[in-house]
Scaffold this active site. Structure first.
Site, PDB file in Angstrom:
ATOM      1  CB  CYS A   9      61.642 -33.845  67.578  1.00  0.00           C
ATOM      2  SG  CYS A   9      60.373 -33.442  68.793  1.00  0.00           S
ATOM      3  CB  CYS A  64      44.580 -26.725  68.097  1.00  0.00           C
ATOM      4  SG  CYS A  64      45.500 -27.571  66.776  1.00  0.00           S
ATOM      5  CB  CYS A 116      43.496 -28.342  71.688  1.00  0.00           C
ATOM      6  SG  CYS A 116      43.914 -30.085  71.966  1.00  0.00           S
ATOM      7  NE  ARG A 135      62.612 -25.890  70.233  1.00  0.00           N
ATOM      8  CZ  ARG A 135      62.298 -27.146  70.560  1.00  0.00           C
ATOM      9  NH1 ARG A 135      61.056 -27.489  70.732  1.00  0.00           N
ATOM     10  NH2 ARG A 135      63.227 -28.055  70.685  1.00  0.00           N
TER      11      ARG A 135
END
Ligand code: SAM
Ligand code: DTB
Ligand code: SF4
Length: 361
Positions: free
Chosen positions: A130, A62, A59, A262
């Site tokens: 989560c 990242c 990614c 969010r």
């Protein structure tokens, strides 16, 4: 007429909403927001990186990918006790949900018992749980459901068309499969994306369309602004236009009326005014605490000061116990939290007002 919940948006329709004159867009988003949510409440989650760095995926945004030379201290999977200590601290500072993230392509079966124990014990503290651990099989999702996991975060990140320019080690379909596995296990889905990956407006519309056309909308939709980390391929990416970012938030609110939208990574680079505009556009959740996973986030003091200025209160989900939060009743709002029940108290005691000025709330 009540707003209809739809799952059949076209990219053109989404783009047309996103490109409306700003005042019309904000008005529509705010109207829908008020139909489905308390406009002055924001849900507060805290993140913890339970396994950091050396991720095999590529990614390009990242800092945790092993392929990029970022200044990051890698850490293997944390022990349960250490995670619980952090969860207790998060609860004390006022977070109602604790999100545990790991730099993995997917969890190994050998790690499952430890991960499930983390879920059980964080839940035992009276917080929502989560996890974000990469791809999940249907079996792994069922195990997490048994352990009592409330939410699983797995982002689509961008549009299907732009995706290959950002990640090559897993497909868009892999991501959709994980989301489906999580939904089938009756775990709530947290899925969103990142703005600032060099995408076009059409890609932003494409991302939101994909999320809004899932069989069931994600319960939580994180919208991240790219945190440009030195050493990652996207470090030199152009900053996102502020209003364009707000447009993404407002469009997410309009397409997914019931979801918690969010305002996620990137808040450290946003002014108070921009964050206030995001709340006005329908954002009603934030990551709180001075660290996201590996990068920094606004200080708790700054966040509390902003919420105070805006008259925003923390949202306490049903069944969540914040009675032991450090500042209870909250000196800013004069709200007493009792096992998830908010009780307005008449006036804010002077000593608590002083405490609020001297220390984070
Ligand atoms: N490894 C797992 C995965 O990718 O599914 C879980 C952790 S991963 C860090 C979770 C999400 O964080 C990513 O999907 C991405 O949306 C977001 N993220 C990572 N780095 C970011 C950055 N530099 N800026 C904004 N968001 C980022
Ligand atoms: C999400 O959408 N954003 C969070 C959470 N889900 C896991 C992660 C943001 C990470 C920002 C970069 C970092 O701190 O490593
Ligand atoms: Fe690994 Fe997740 Fe980072 Fe991708 S976003 S490199 S999968 S930690």
């Amino acid at each position: 007429m009540p707003t209809e919940i739809r799952n059949n948006w076209t990219r053109e329709e989404v783009l047309a909403i996103m490109k409306k004159p700003m005042n019309d867009l904000l008005f529509e988003a705010q109207t829908i927001h008020r139909e489905f949510h308390d406009p002055n409440a924001v849900q507060i989650s805290q993140l913890l990186s339970i396994k950091t760095g050396t991720c095999p995926e590529d990614c390009t945004y990242c800092p945790q990918s092993i392929r990029y030379n970022t200044d990051l201290d890698a850490e293997s999977l944390m022990e349960v006790n250490a995670v619980i200590d952090q969860a207790k601290a998060a609860k004390k500072s006022g977070a109602s949900r604790f999100c545990m993230g790991a730099a993995w392509r997917s969890p190994k079966d050998r790690d499952m018992p430890k991960l499930m124990e983390m879920v059980k014990q964080v839940r035992g503290l009276g917080m929502e749980t989560c996890m974000t651990l990469g791809m999940l099989t249907p079996d792994q999702a069922s195990h997490f459901a048994e352990a009592g996991l409330d939410y699983y975060n797995h982002n689509l990140d961008t549009s299907e068309e732009h995706y290959d320019k950002i990640i090559t080690t897993r497909t868009y379909q892999d991501r959709l499969n994980t989301i489906e596995n999580v939904q089938n296990a009756n775990i709530k889905v947290c899925s969103g994306g990142i703005v600032g990956l060099g995408e076009e407006d059409g890609d932003r519309a494409g991302l939101l369309m994909q999320l809004a056309n899932l069989k069931q909308h994600p319960e939580s939709v994180p919208i991240n602004q790219l945190v440009r980390v030195k050493g990652t391929p996207l470090f030199d990416e152009e900053p996102v236009d502020k209003f364009d970012f707000i447009r993404v938030i407002a469009t997410a609110r309009i397409l997914m009326p019931k979801a918690a939208v969010r305002l996620s990574a990137g808040r450290e680079e946003m002014s108070e005014e921009m964050q206030a505009m995001a709340f006005f556009a329908g954002a009603n959740s934030i990551f709180y605490g001075e660290k996201l996973l590996t990068t920094s986030n606004p200080s708790e003091n700054d966040d509390m000061a902003l919420m105070q200025k805006l008259g925003i209160k923390p949202l306490i989900p049903e069944g969540v116990d914040v009675s032991e939060a450090e500042h209870n009743p909250c000196p800013i709002h004069g709200i007493k939290q009792e096992h998830g029940v908010r009780q307005e108290i008449e006036s804010i005691p002077v000593e608590l007002q002083e405490l609020s000025e001297a220390k984070a709330v």
